[in-house]
Design a protein around this motif. Structure first.
Motif, PDB file in Angstrom:
ATOM      1  N   LEU A 236       0.853  -1.185   0.000  1.00  0.00           N
ATOM      2  CA  LEU A 236       0.000   0.000   0.000  1.00  0.00           C
ATOM      3  C   LEU A 236       0.886   1.231   0.000  1.00  0.00           C
ATOM      4  O   LEU A 236       1.862   1.303   0.747  1.00  0.00           O
ATOM      5  CB  LEU A 236      -0.911   0.002   1.227  1.00  0.00           C
ATOM      6  CG  LEU A 236      -1.768  -1.252   1.435  1.00  0.00           C
ATOM      7  CD1 LEU A 236      -2.597  -1.115   2.697  1.00  0.00           C
ATOM      8  CD2 LEU A 236      -2.649  -1.512   0.233  1.00  0.00           C
TER       9      LEU A 236
ATOM     10  N   ASP B  62     -10.034   4.928   3.377  1.00  0.00           N
ATOM     11  CA  ASP B  62     -10.382   3.991   2.304  1.00  0.00           C
ATOM     12  C   ASP B  62     -10.655   2.611   2.892  1.00  0.00           C
ATOM     13  O   ASP B  62     -10.205   2.283   3.996  1.00  0.00           O
ATOM     14  CB  ASP B  62      -9.229   3.856   1.301  1.00  0.00           C
ATOM     15  CG  ASP B  62      -9.087   5.054   0.378  1.00  0.00           C
ATOM     16  OD1 ASP B  62      -9.983   5.930   0.393  1.00  0.00           O
ATOM     17  OD2 ASP B  62      -8.075   5.119  -0.343  1.00  0.00           O
ATOM     18  N   THR B  63     -11.385   1.813   2.122  1.00  0.00           N
ATOM     19  CA  THR B  63     -11.619   0.417   2.480  1.00  0.00           C
ATOM     20  C   THR B  63     -11.140  -0.448   1.324  1.00  0.00           C
ATOM     21  O   THR B  63     -11.464  -0.180   0.170  1.00  0.00           O
ATOM     22  CB  THR B  63     -13.119   0.147   2.738  1.00  0.00           C
ATOM     23  OG1 THR B  63     -13.552   0.987   3.810  1.00  0.00           O
ATOM     24  CG2 THR B  63     -13.367  -1.297   3.102  1.00  0.00           C
TER      25      THR B  63
ATOM     26  N   ILE C 191      -8.429   1.421   5.992  1.00  0.00           N
ATOM     27  CA  ILE C 191      -7.115   2.065   5.985  1.00  0.00           C
ATOM     28  C   ILE C 191      -7.104   3.158   7.052  1.00  0.00           C
ATOM     29  O   ILE C 191      -7.947   4.050   7.059  1.00  0.00           O
ATOM     30  CB  ILE C 191      -6.804   2.677   4.599  1.00  0.00           C
ATOM     31  CG1 ILE C 191      -6.859   1.606   3.519  1.00  0.00           C
ATOM     32  CG2 ILE C 191      -5.450   3.383   4.631  1.00  0.00           C
ATOM     33  CD1 ILE C 191      -5.895   0.460   3.723  1.00  0.00           C
ATOM     34  N   ASP C 192      -6.142   3.066   7.959  1.00  0.00           N
ATOM     35  CA  ASP C 192      -5.978   4.046   9.040  1.00  0.00           C
ATOM     36  C   ASP C 192      -4.533   4.529   9.014  1.00  0.00           C
ATOM     37  O   ASP C 192      -3.623   3.775   9.318  1.00  0.00           O
ATOM     38  CB  ASP C 192      -6.309   3.407  10.386  1.00  0.00           C
ATOM     39  CG  ASP C 192      -6.089   4.337  11.568  1.00  0.00           C
ATOM     40  OD1 ASP C 192      -5.712   5.517  11.376  1.00  0.00           O
ATOM     41  OD2 ASP C 192      -6.278   3.884  12.709  1.00  0.00           O
ATOM     42  N   THR C 193      -4.340   5.787   8.645  1.00  0.00           N
ATOM     43  CA  THR C 193      -2.988   6.362   8.604  1.00  0.00           C
ATOM     44  C   THR C 193      -2.824   7.513   9.590  1.00  0.00           C
ATOM     45  O   THR C 193      -1.814   8.201   9.571  1.00  0.00           O
ATOM     46  CB  THR C 193      -2.653   6.876   7.193  1.00  0.00           C
ATOM     47  OG1 THR C 193      -3.579   7.915   6.845  1.00  0.00           O
ATOM     48  CG2 THR C 193      -2.716   5.755   6.168  1.00  0.00           C
TER      49      THR C 193
ATOM     50  N   ALA D  78      -3.335   0.162  14.203  1.00  0.00           N
ATOM     51  CA  ALA D  78      -2.833   0.119  12.831  1.00  0.00           C
ATOM     52  C   ALA D  78      -1.320   0.340  12.762  1.00  0.00           C
ATOM     53  O   ALA D  78      -0.729   0.270  11.688  1.00  0.00           O
ATOM     54  CB  ALA D  78      -3.550   1.164  11.982  1.00  0.00           C
TER      55      ALA D  78
ATOM     56  N   VAL E  14      -3.670   4.193  -1.616  1.00  0.00           N
ATOM     57  CA  VAL E  14      -4.749   4.331  -0.634  1.00  0.00           C
ATOM     58  C   VAL E  14      -4.547   5.615   0.155  1.00  0.00           C
ATOM     59  O   VAL E  14      -3.456   6.200   0.156  1.00  0.00           O
ATOM     60  CB  VAL E  14      -4.799   3.136   0.348  1.00  0.00           C
ATOM     61  CG1 VAL E  14      -5.140   1.856  -0.378  1.00  0.00           C
ATOM     62  CG2 VAL E  14      -3.498   3.003   1.114  1.00  0.00           C
ATOM     63  N   GLN E  15      -5.595   6.032   0.819  1.00  0.00           N
ATOM     64  CA  GLN E  15      -5.511   7.154   1.750  1.00  0.00           C
ATOM     65  C   GLN E  15      -6.371   6.835   2.961  1.00  0.00           C
ATOM     66  O   GLN E  15      -7.195   5.916   2.927  1.00  0.00           O
ATOM     67  CB  GLN E  15      -5.939   8.456   1.090  1.00  0.00           C
ATOM     68  CG  GLN E  15      -7.383   8.475   0.622  1.00  0.00           C
ATOM     69  CD  GLN E  15      -7.712   9.756  -0.135  1.00  0.00           C
ATOM     70  OE1 GLN E  15      -6.837  10.533  -0.472  1.00  0.00           O
ATOM     71  NE2 GLN E  15      -8.985   9.962  -0.408  1.00  0.00           N
ATOM     72  N   ASN E  16      -6.171   7.597   4.021  1.00  0.00           N
ATOM     73  CA  ASN E  16      -6.905   7.355   5.256  1.00  0.00           C
ATOM     74  C   ASN E  16      -8.409   7.322   4.987  1.00  0.00           C
ATOM     75  O   ASN E  16      -8.946   8.156   4.272  1.00  0.00           O
ATOM     76  CB  ASN E  16      -6.582   8.437   6.284  1.00  0.00           C
ATOM     77  CG  ASN E  16      -7.167   8.102   7.628  1.00  0.00           C
ATOM     78  OD1 ASN E  16      -6.818   7.089   8.210  1.00  0.00           O
ATOM     79  ND2 ASN E  16      -8.070   8.935   8.112  1.00  0.00           N
TER      80      ASN E  16
ATOM     81  N   SER F 117       0.879   5.791  -0.463  1.00  0.00           N
ATOM     82  CA  SER F 117       0.047   6.998  -0.431  1.00  0.00           C
ATOM     83  C   SER F 117       0.321   7.898  -1.633  1.00  0.00           C
ATOM     84  O   SER F 117      -0.380   8.870  -1.851  1.00  0.00           O
ATOM     85  CB  SER F 117       0.296   7.777   0.863  1.00  0.00           C
ATOM     86  OG  SER F 117       1.650   8.155   0.940  1.00  0.00           O
TER      87      SER F 117
END
Length: 165
Positions: free
Chosen positions: A8, A24-25, A45-47, A122, A20-22, A10
């Motif tokens: 993954l 997203d699933t 997705i947890d950033t 995460a 992906v970005q915070n 960013s």
């Protein structure tokens, strides 16, 4: 059993990467032969790292209790030492938003430097080092008796009486 992975990123994705970005699933659908059906698995997705606030310390002669709050459940660590480069740490893996770590075995009447660290489920980590200045606490100074005796010579038959302060 099938096992695979996907990197993954960013930024711009290349082959075998997924951008992906915070928030997203990711959804994966695959055929499960033993069940003879399609199976769907999802992951959020947890950033965003936890935000640390309200860092404080309460001390006695040999211990310090360091407390802080985080904006979401996270683990707890305090890195501390008598120098401005903390050399020791105490860690608790339990996820919480109200954190409390007790540091034991300290020396009385000493200044200690510390920072707190929390990591969410995460793996997003925040270090609060008081904006690069480190937090400090000082253990209590032992009470000074109103007398002096080296306990080798002088008065004999001493009795210790505990009193409340």
């Amino acid at each position: 059993m099938f096992e695979g992975s996907l990197t993954l990123v960013s930024s711009v994705a290349v082959t075998n990467q997924l951008r992906v970005q915070n928030g997203d699933t990711i959804t994966a659908t695959y055929f499960d032969a033993p069940a003879n059906s399609n199976v769907t698995a999802t992951a959020a997705i947890d950033t965003v790292p936890p935000v640390i606030s309200q860092v404080a310390a309460i001390t006695d002669y040999y211990n310090a209790r360091v407390t802080w709050r985080t904006s979401k459940p996270a683990d707890s660590a305090v890195e501390y030492g008598a120098q401005q480069q903390p050399a020791n740490s105490v860690y608790t893996s339990a996820l919480a938003t109200n954190h409390a770590i007790t540091i034991s075995g300290l020396l009385p009447n000493h200044v200690y430097y510390y920072e707190v660290v929390s990591r969410d489920q995460a793996g997003n980590t925040t270090v609060d080092d008081n904006n690069g200045n480190l937090y400090t606490f000082q253990t209590l100074k032992p009470p000074v008796p109103p007398w002096f005796d080296n306990l080798e010579t002088g008065a004999t038959n001493w009795t210790v009486v505990a009193r409340s302060l």
